[in-house]
Design a protein around this motif. Sequence first.
Motif, PDB file in Angstrom:
ATOM      1  N   THR A   1      -6.476 -16.868   1.128  1.00 31.34           N
ATOM      2  CA  THR A   1      -5.189 -16.316   0.763  1.00 31.34           C
ATOM      3  C   THR A   1      -5.104 -15.516  -0.750  1.00 31.34           C
ATOM      4  OG1 THR A   1      -4.103 -18.323   1.597  1.00 31.34           O
ATOM      5  CG2 THR A   1      -2.962 -17.232   0.163  1.00 31.34           C
ATOM      6  N   GLN A   2      -6.066 -16.062  -1.445  1.00 37.87           N
ATOM      7  CA  GLN A   2      -6.398 -15.370  -2.836  1.00 37.87           C
ATOM      8  C   GLN A   2      -6.682 -14.147  -2.707  1.00 37.87           C
ATOM      9  OE1 GLN A   2      -8.428 -18.321  -5.031  1.00 37.87           O
ATOM     10  NE2 GLN A   2      -6.605 -19.293  -5.850  1.00 37.87           N
ATOM     11  N   MET A   3      -7.754 -13.902  -1.746  1.00 42.19           N
ATOM     12  CA  MET A   3      -8.490 -12.579  -1.561  1.00 42.19           C
ATOM     13  C   MET A   3      -7.353 -11.550  -0.718  1.00 42.19           C
ATOM     14  SD  MET A   3     -12.033 -11.565   0.533  1.00 42.19           S
ATOM     15  CE  MET A   3     -12.844 -11.727  -0.942  1.00 42.19           C
ATOM     16  N   LEU A   4      -6.554 -12.072   0.027  1.00 44.70           N
ATOM     17  CA  LEU A   4      -5.830 -11.089   0.725  1.00 44.70           C
ATOM     18  C   LEU A   4      -4.791 -10.659  -0.306  1.00 44.70           C
ATOM     19  CD1 LEU A   4      -4.745 -13.180   4.052  1.00 44.70           C
ATOM     20  CD2 LEU A   4      -6.207 -11.076   3.702  1.00 44.70           C
ATOM     21  N   GLN A   5      -4.232 -11.351  -1.307  1.00 43.08           N
ATOM     22  CA  GLN A   5      -3.275 -11.189  -2.329  1.00 43.08           C
ATOM     23  C   GLN A   5      -3.907 -10.331  -3.338  1.00 43.08           C
ATOM     24  OE1 GLN A   5       0.045 -14.727  -2.081  1.00 43.08           O
ATOM     25  NE2 GLN A   5      -1.725 -14.879  -3.599  1.00 43.08           N
ATOM     26  N   SER A   6      -5.327 -10.261  -3.577  1.00 41.57           N
ATOM     27  CA  SER A   6      -5.905  -9.622  -4.458  1.00 41.57           C
ATOM     28  C   SER A   6      -6.129  -8.153  -4.257  1.00 41.57           C
ATOM     29  CB  SER A   6      -7.205 -10.123  -4.875  1.00 41.57           C
ATOM     30  OG  SER A   6      -7.099 -11.566  -5.294  1.00 41.57           O
ATOM     31  N   TYR A   7      -5.774  -7.653  -3.051  1.00 44.66           N
ATOM     32  CA  TYR A   7      -6.207  -6.216  -2.491  1.00 44.66           C
ATOM     33  C   TYR A   7      -5.058  -5.672  -1.794  1.00 44.66           C
ATOM     34  CZ  TYR A   7     -10.968  -7.508  -3.337  1.00 44.66           C
ATOM     35  OH  TYR A   7     -12.206  -7.645  -4.027  1.00 44.66           O
ATOM     36  N   VAL A   8      -4.829  -4.622  -1.666  1.00 43.38           N
ATOM     37  CA  VAL A   8      -4.056  -3.398  -1.019  1.00 43.38           C
ATOM     38  C   VAL A   8      -4.964  -3.261   0.472  1.00 43.38           C
ATOM     39  CG1 VAL A   8      -2.434  -1.671  -0.657  1.00 43.38           C
ATOM     40  CG2 VAL A   8      -2.776  -2.751  -2.747  1.00 43.38           C
ATOM     41  N   TRP A   9      -4.354  -3.302   1.429  1.00 42.20           N
ATOM     42  CA  TRP A   9      -5.092  -3.171   2.654  1.00 42.20           C
ATOM     43  C   TRP A   9      -4.671  -2.000   3.662  1.00 42.20           C
ATOM     44  CZ3 TRP A   9      -9.192  -6.354   3.003  1.00 42.20           C
ATOM     45  CH2 TRP A   9      -9.207  -7.566   1.976  1.00 42.20           C
ATOM     46  N   THR A  10      -5.737  -1.156   3.915  1.00 42.77           N
ATOM     47  CA  THR A  10      -5.128   0.063   4.563  1.00 42.77           C
ATOM     48  C   THR A  10      -5.859   0.559   5.897  1.00 42.77           C
ATOM     49  OG1 THR A  10      -4.589   1.342   2.282  1.00 42.77           O
ATOM     50  CG2 THR A  10      -4.989   2.665   4.073  1.00 42.77           C
ATOM     51  N   HIS A  11      -5.063   0.692   6.861  1.00 44.08           N
ATOM     52  CA  HIS A  11      -5.479   1.092   8.123  1.00 44.08           C
ATOM     53  C   HIS A  11      -5.089   2.707   8.539  1.00 44.08           C
ATOM     54  CE1 HIS A  11      -6.780   1.062  12.341  1.00 44.08           C
ATOM     55  NE2 HIS A  11      -5.429   1.509  12.858  1.00 44.08           N
ATOM     56  N   GLN A  12      -6.212   3.507   8.517  1.00 49.63           N
ATOM     57  CA  GLN A  12      -5.740   4.895   9.089  1.00 49.63           C
ATOM     58  C   GLN A  12      -6.396   5.243  10.481  1.00 49.63           C
ATOM     59  OE1 GLN A  12      -4.173   7.622   7.067  1.00 49.63           O
ATOM     60  NE2 GLN A  12      -4.299   8.219   9.321  1.00 49.63           N
ATOM     61  N   ALA A  13      -5.364   5.332  11.410  1.00 52.96           N
ATOM     62  CA  ALA A  13      -5.689   5.614  12.748  1.00 52.96           C
ATOM     63  C   ALA A  13      -6.174   7.228  12.834  1.00 52.96           C
ATOM     64  CB  ALA A  13      -4.500   5.184  13.781  1.00 52.96           C
ATOM     65  N   SER A  14      -7.020   7.479  13.402  1.00 49.23           N
ATOM     66  CA  SER A  14      -7.503   8.722  13.532  1.00 49.23           C
ATOM     67  C   SER A  14      -6.028   9.655  14.319  1.00 49.23           C
ATOM     68  CB  SER A  14      -8.627   9.180  14.574  1.00 49.23           C
ATOM     69  OG  SER A  14      -8.423   8.696  16.078  1.00 49.23           O
ATOM     70  N   ASP A  15      -5.426   9.203  15.094  1.00 47.34           N
ATOM     71  CA  ASP A  15      -4.330   9.949  15.723  1.00 47.34           C
ATOM     72  C   ASP A  15      -2.959  10.124  14.793  1.00 47.34           C
ATOM     73  OD1 ASP A  15      -3.733   7.471  16.221  1.00 47.34           O
ATOM     74  OD2 ASP A  15      -3.526   7.950  18.476  1.00 47.34           O
ATOM     75  N   SER A  16      -2.910   9.392  13.737  1.00 51.44           N
ATOM     76  CA  SER A  16      -1.570   9.234  12.953  1.00 51.44           C
ATOM     77  C   SER A  16      -1.862  10.073  11.593  1.00 51.44           C
ATOM     78  CB  SER A  16      -1.586   7.689  12.653  1.00 51.44           C
ATOM     79  OG  SER A  16      -0.120   7.376  11.773  1.00 51.44           O
ATOM     80  N   PRO A  17      -0.573  10.540  11.364  1.00 54.58           N
ATOM     81  CA  PRO A  17      -0.685  11.294  10.099  1.00 54.58           C
ATOM     82  C   PRO A  17      -0.639  10.454   8.938  1.00 54.58           C
ATOM     83  CG  PRO A  17       1.516  11.619  10.883  1.00 54.58           C
ATOM     84  CD  PRO A  17       0.769  10.960  11.961  1.00 54.58           C
ATOM     85  N   THR A  18      -0.319   9.075   9.008  1.00 52.02           N
ATOM     86  CA  THR A  18      -0.103   8.162   7.743  1.00 52.02           C
ATOM     87  C   THR A  18      -0.832   6.955   8.041  1.00 52.02           C
ATOM     88  OG1 THR A  18       2.029   7.357   8.529  1.00 52.02           O
ATOM     89  CG2 THR A  18       2.135   9.285   7.122  1.00 52.02           C
ATOM     90  N   ALA A  19      -1.202   6.173   6.964  1.00 50.98           N
ATOM     91  CA  ALA A  19      -1.886   4.918   7.218  1.00 50.98           C
ATOM     92  C   ALA A  19      -0.895   3.876   7.197  1.00 50.98           C
ATOM     93  CB  ALA A  19      -2.830   4.765   5.692  1.00 50.98           C
ATOM     94  N   VAL A  20      -1.378   2.653   7.544  1.00 49.13           N
ATOM     95  CA  VAL A  20      -0.555   1.384   7.520  1.00 49.13           C
ATOM     96  C   VAL A  20      -1.299   0.583   6.517  1.00 49.13           C
ATOM     97  CG1 VAL A  20       0.174  -0.802   8.680  1.00 49.13           C
ATOM     98  CG2 VAL A  20      -0.103   1.232  10.277  1.00 49.13           C
ATOM     99  N   VAL A  21      -0.284   0.320   5.343  1.00 53.56           N
ATOM    100  CA  VAL A  21      -0.720  -0.459   4.123  1.00 53.56           C
ATOM    101  C   VAL A  21       0.067  -1.733   4.006  1.00 53.56           C
ATOM    102  CG1 VAL A  21      -0.557  -0.158   1.797  1.00 53.56           C
ATOM    103  CG2 VAL A  21      -0.961   1.988   3.248  1.00 53.56           C
ATOM    104  N   LEU A  22      -0.746  -2.913   4.003  1.00 58.00           N
ATOM    105  CA  LEU A  22      -0.218  -4.107   3.851  1.00 58.00           C
ATOM    106  C   LEU A  22      -0.673  -4.693   2.412  1.00 58.00           C
ATOM    107  CD1 LEU A  22      -2.105  -5.564   7.235  1.00 58.00           C
ATOM    108  CD2 LEU A  22       0.209  -4.469   6.731  1.00 58.00           C
ATOM    109  N   ARG A  23       0.466  -5.536   2.013  1.00 61.80           N
ATOM    110  CA  ARG A  23       0.486  -6.040   0.744  1.00 61.80           C
ATOM    111  C   ARG A  23       1.054  -7.484   0.842  1.00 61.80           C
ATOM    112  NH1 ARG A  23       1.874  -0.868  -0.591  1.00 61.80           N
ATOM    113  NH2 ARG A  23       0.831   0.144  -2.212  1.00 61.80           N
ATOM    114  N   PHE A  24       0.084  -8.446   0.605  1.00 63.40           N
ATOM    115  CA  PHE A  24       0.291  -9.874   0.672  1.00 63.40           C
ATOM    116  C   PHE A  24       0.782 -10.276  -0.675  1.00 63.40           C
ATOM    117  CE2 PHE A  24      -2.399  -8.988   4.435  1.00 63.40           C
ATOM    118  CZ  PHE A  24      -1.951  -9.515   5.309  1.00 63.40           C
ATOM    119  N   GLN A  25       1.751 -11.147  -0.768  1.00 60.16           N
ATOM    120  CA  GLN A  25       2.091 -11.731  -1.955  1.00 60.16           C
ATOM    121  C   GLN A  25       3.184 -12.965  -1.471  1.00 60.16           C
ATOM    122  OE1 GLN A  25       0.559 -10.702  -4.771  1.00 60.16           O
ATOM    123  NE2 GLN A  25       1.573 -12.767  -5.782  1.00 60.16           N
TER     124      GLN A  25
END
Length: 262
Positions: free
Chosen positions: A50-74
């Motif tokens: 849980t602490q690790m998930l909250q300590s980072y901003v997580w980004t997934h960039q699909a090759s066929d998408s112009p924008t990334a999916v960004v996750l922030r846990f808190q």
Amino acid sequence: MKSQLWCAVLGLSLAGVMSGCQTTAQDQTASSTTGSVAQAGDASLTQTKTQMLQSYVWTHQASDSPTAVVLRFQDGRVAIDAGCNGMGTDVQIDDQIIKAGNVISTMKACAPEIMKQEQMAGKLFANRDVPYDLDLANLNKPVLILTTTEGQKLRFTSQPTAETKYQGQAEIQFLEIAPETKQCSGVGVMQCMQVREIKYQDGKKIAVGDWSNFYGQIEGYQHQDGIRNIVRVKRFTLKNPAADQSKYAYVHDLTVEAEQVK
């Protein structure tokens, strides 16, 4: 075994987890004690993740998408940014599962390709147990792996949050940024943003400071000539600033107002 592995990786920064693992290793002789120790180890492992998930901003960039999916846990929630609407849901993080609730979203019209990505991101968390794993092959750049309803594994790269990067809590400030920069003298001649602090109380503006040169940078903010902005920033006090460096680091948190000035 899994708990012992996590303690070896993360125990230096999380003393509580290390002590949980040592207890697990020492109490294997009594079967009546093993169950409670295992539960304590699982709880420590979950807390670590849980602490690790909250300590980072997580980004997934699909090759066929112009924008990334960004996750922030808190604080029991995950905020989801897929390029247009803001989305989020309550989550409960276990050892291998993220239990997610109803996904709430704003309702702005977006480009079709971004809408498609938002639908994917919403479906990923909507009212389901999301299997996850943390790839620690590179301890400085952990990778979050989420499994979709179709069994596809999505890899999210990481960047430390500002709180993790600067190892402390921030002071929140509101800054008005003038539409034009001015020449100033810092380390040589440069262009400085013109900034003044604004104070709010109960949503009302109660004080406005004087304009001054802003010699540093606001992380995550890109100044555009001709645009007046009011931004909410996180101001961190640096522990060991260089002799020619400000003792503060500023991180963009939210744009409150944006106005094009002719």
